[in-house]
Design a protein around this motif. Structure first.
Motif, PDB file in Angstrom:
ATOM      1  N   HIS A  52      34.741  48.289  34.488  1.00  0.00           N
ATOM      2  CA  HIS A  52      35.687  49.253  34.455  1.00  0.00           C
ATOM      3  C   HIS A  52      36.889  49.041  33.741  1.00  0.00           C
ATOM      4  N   HIS A  53      37.784  47.659  34.062  1.00  0.00           N
ATOM      5  CA  HIS A  53      38.563  47.438  33.237  1.00  0.00           C
ATOM      6  C   HIS A  53      38.419  47.224  31.822  1.00  0.00           C
ATOM      7  N   THR A 386      36.210  43.115  44.463  1.00  0.00           N
ATOM      8  CA  THR A 386      36.678  44.270  43.523  1.00  0.00           C
ATOM      9  C   THR A 386      38.191  44.062  43.416  1.00  0.00           C
ATOM     10  N   LEU A 387      38.906  43.601  44.098  1.00  0.00           N
ATOM     11  CA  LEU A 387      40.503  43.380  43.955  1.00  0.00           C
ATOM     12  C   LEU A 387      40.415  41.998  43.187  1.00  0.00           C
ATOM     13  N   LEU A 388      39.551  41.085  43.347  1.00  0.00           N
ATOM     14  CA  LEU A 388      39.766  39.737  42.379  1.00  0.00           C
ATOM     15  C   LEU A 388      39.496  40.302  40.936  1.00  0.00           C
ATOM     16  N   ALA A 389      38.802  41.078  40.589  1.00  0.00           N
ATOM     17  CA  ALA A 389      38.570  41.786  39.194  1.00  0.00           C
ATOM     18  C   ALA A 389      39.839  42.364  38.962  1.00  0.00           C
ATOM     19  N   ASP A 390      40.429  42.975  39.848  1.00  0.00           N
ATOM     20  CA  ASP A 390      41.891  43.510  39.478  1.00  0.00           C
ATOM     21  C   ASP A 390      42.947  42.419  39.056  1.00  0.00           C
ATOM     22  N   LEU A 391      42.727  41.551  40.066  1.00  0.00           N
ATOM     23  CA  LEU A 391      43.691  40.084  39.664  1.00  0.00           C
ATOM     24  C   LEU A 391      43.610  39.731  38.542  1.00  0.00           C
ATOM     25  N   ALA A 392      42.240  39.312  38.006  1.00  0.00           N
ATOM     26  CA  ALA A 392      41.959  38.840  36.737  1.00  0.00           C
ATOM     27  C   ALA A 392      42.356  39.640  35.714  1.00  0.00           C
ATOM     28  N   ALA A 393      42.316  40.984  35.840  1.00  0.00           N
ATOM     29  CA  ALA A 393      42.603  41.824  34.880  1.00  0.00           C
ATOM     30  C   ALA A 393      44.169  42.366  34.619  1.00  0.00           C
ATOM     31  N   GLY A 394      44.817  41.865  35.451  1.00  0.00           N
ATOM     32  CA  GLY A 394      46.235  42.155  35.596  1.00  0.00           C
ATOM     33  C   GLY A 394      46.658  43.583  36.169  1.00  0.00           C
ATOM     34  N   ASP A 396      47.627  45.954  39.200  1.00  0.00           N
ATOM     35  CA  ASP A 396      48.488  45.663  40.534  1.00  0.00           C
ATOM     36  C   ASP A 396      48.291  47.033  41.248  1.00  0.00           C
ATOM     37  N   SER A 397      48.215  46.893  42.612  1.00  0.00           N
ATOM     38  CA  SER A 397      48.273  48.134  43.496  1.00  0.00           C
ATOM     39  C   SER A 397      48.398  47.495  44.718  1.00  0.00           C
ATOM     40  N   SER A 398      48.483  48.614  45.780  1.00  0.00           N
ATOM     41  CA  SER A 398      49.023  48.214  47.100  1.00  0.00           C
ATOM     42  C   SER A 398      48.055  47.407  47.995  1.00  0.00           C
ATOM     43  N   LEU A 399      46.796  47.744  47.458  1.00  0.00           N
ATOM     44  CA  LEU A 399      45.800  47.141  48.136  1.00  0.00           C
ATOM     45  C   LEU A 399      45.966  45.496  47.771  1.00  0.00           C
ATOM     46  N   LEU A 400      45.795  45.270  46.418  1.00  0.00           N
ATOM     47  CA  LEU A 400      46.044  43.944  46.029  1.00  0.00           C
ATOM     48  C   LEU A 400      47.140  43.192  46.801  1.00  0.00           C
TER      49      LEU A 400
END
Length: 438
Positions: A52-53, A386-394, A396-400
């Protein structure tokens, strides 16, 4: 050399599915923008979110086995929204609220994917029972009810004829029902998620990684018949993360075992007299988990083993002994079904930590991992991946921020043989304490 999974071929969930389509194996030398190792709930979520990212990136998802054969396809089929077991005992209410938000986000993701791709996995919003047999279980159940009140979560007491009408047995004195958990067929769900990945995710099954090394700014993963080079490696490998050199001496490999029956026939169903499609976990942590599936199978799970060599730690004779123990638990609850055999007995290896802490984050330059689900892999694997992919992609979110707040570093373990002696003794003692609930 990396020690690989060695799961048995006796998993009932997997055996009840039609044969899966043959997937390609890692063969030859590959390059990718991202490599995800492990195709369970965590790895599948990582790969999907990365796609997705980065929709134009080349993403490889690699598993040593077929999808659904690992721990994610071997659990009891619960997707639990509440903080579970020791997480529920955490003294900080906000900590527990964060876990609740994360688990419910995972459930919403799974609901969307199941509906979007029409995944046939017996998914149902049926809630969960927490059951007690004797005085010890009753005391634990009272404590659980108090924790639910403190958390502000709905629950209600079920006992007597109302409970036996659901479970088909009067073996349990009382249960507390909570409405937010879901039930599913885990191997079918994992396979369905894998079969509907985004187009820029390439999947390699039966492709064990034998070694990992650093070459400049890239990581080289070596398999039996090929290799992969990537600048970014994400591990959804749970207990096997330590085989890649990280979190060593911090994760404990524990195997839980389950057995189930064939589907009950019409006469047996009448004898049983309860409902279909429910799940019960024990108020006492070391007690018995019980499931009745949509298609009329009764499943029993109540055996834990420390498995330092993963599946190699389990012999056929041990599995037969475990099935006999499950048979006794089954007949104690359903003596009228004595003629119904247990058709499959299987184990699944997962990671726990001495301080009951999950790991989430960056391990090295270009290496990320979520590991140690402490026995609640379906929801936690989905949201942490899901959130690990967010972290790797930079991204940010409240869930992260929530998951970073509730995770940390698993505690160091003592060396062997003291570790093995301690863990085995603790498991035996917990079983003895919980004997009335088995």
């Amino acid at each position: 050399m990396i020690h690989l999974p060695n799961d048995d071929n006796c998993c009932g969930w997997y055996a009840s599915l039609p044969p899966s389509a043959i997937q390609k194996r890692l063969n030859g030398d590959e390059k990718a923008d991202f490599v995800v190792v492990g195709a369970g709930f965590a790895g599948l979520a990582i790969a999907r979110r990365l796609a997705h990212h980065a929709p134009t990136a080349r993403i490889l998802l690699i598993d040593a086995q077929q999808v659904g054969q690992g721990a994610s396809g071997r659990n009891s089929g619960f997707v639990i929204d509440l903080p579970h077991k020791f997480a529920l005992e955490h003294p900080n209410p906000e900590h527990k609220q964060k876990i609740l938000r994360l688990n419910r986000y995972a459930i919403s993701l799974l609901v969307t994917l199941i509906e979007q791709h029409n995944i046939d996995c017996q998914w149902s919003a049926t809630g969960k029972y927490q059951g007690a047999v004797g005085r010890r279980g009753q005391a634990r159940l009272d404590h659980f009810a108090q924790l639910m009140r403190e958390l502000g979560e709905p629950c209600h007491n079920v006992e007597g004829k109302a409970l036996s009408a659901v479970l088909g047995t009067s073996y349990y004195q009382r249960a507390i029902y909570t409405p937010g958990s879901y039930l599913m067929q885990p191997a079918a769900l994992v396979r369905g998620l894998a079969d509907n990945l985004p187009e820029n995710v390439e999947r390699f099954e039966n492709s064990p990684i034998r070694s990992l090394s650093r070459e400049g700014k890239r990581w080289l993963l070596q398999g039996d018949h090929g290799s992969v080079s990537t600048p970014t490696l994400l591990l959804g490998t749970s207990i096997f993360t330590r085989e890649f050199g990280w979190l060593k001496h911090r994760l404990l490999p524990v195997m839980t075992f389950a057995s189930w029956t064939r589907p009950l026939n019409e006469t047996e169903t009448d004898r049983y007299g309860g409902q279909l499609n429910w799940g019960l976990t024990p108020a006492d942590h070391a007690g018995t988990t019980l499931r009745m599936t949509i298609d009329g199978r009764i499943m029993v799970r109540n055996t834990y083993k420390y498995v330092p060599q993963y599946g190699h730690s389990v012999s056929n004779s041990l599995r037969q002994k475990i099935q006999q123990e499950h048979r006794q638990a089954f007949l104690a609850r359903y003596p009228e079904l004595e003629a119904v055999p247990l058709t499959h007995t299987w184990g699944g290896t997962y990671a726990i930590s001495r301080n009951f802490t999950n790991f989430f984050g960056q391990l090295d330059d270009g290496v990320y991992a979520c590991a140690c689900d402490n026995g609640v892999g379906a929801a936690w694997g989905t949201v942490s991946g899901t959130l690990l992919a967010d972290l790797a992609a930079g991204v940010d979110s409240s869930l992260l921020a929530d998951i970073q707040a509730v995770t940390g570093m698993p505690a160091l373990n003592p060396p062997e043989p003291f570790l093995g002696l301690g863990v085995r003794s603790k498991i035996r003692f917990a079983k003895w304490q919980s004997r009335s609930e088995l």
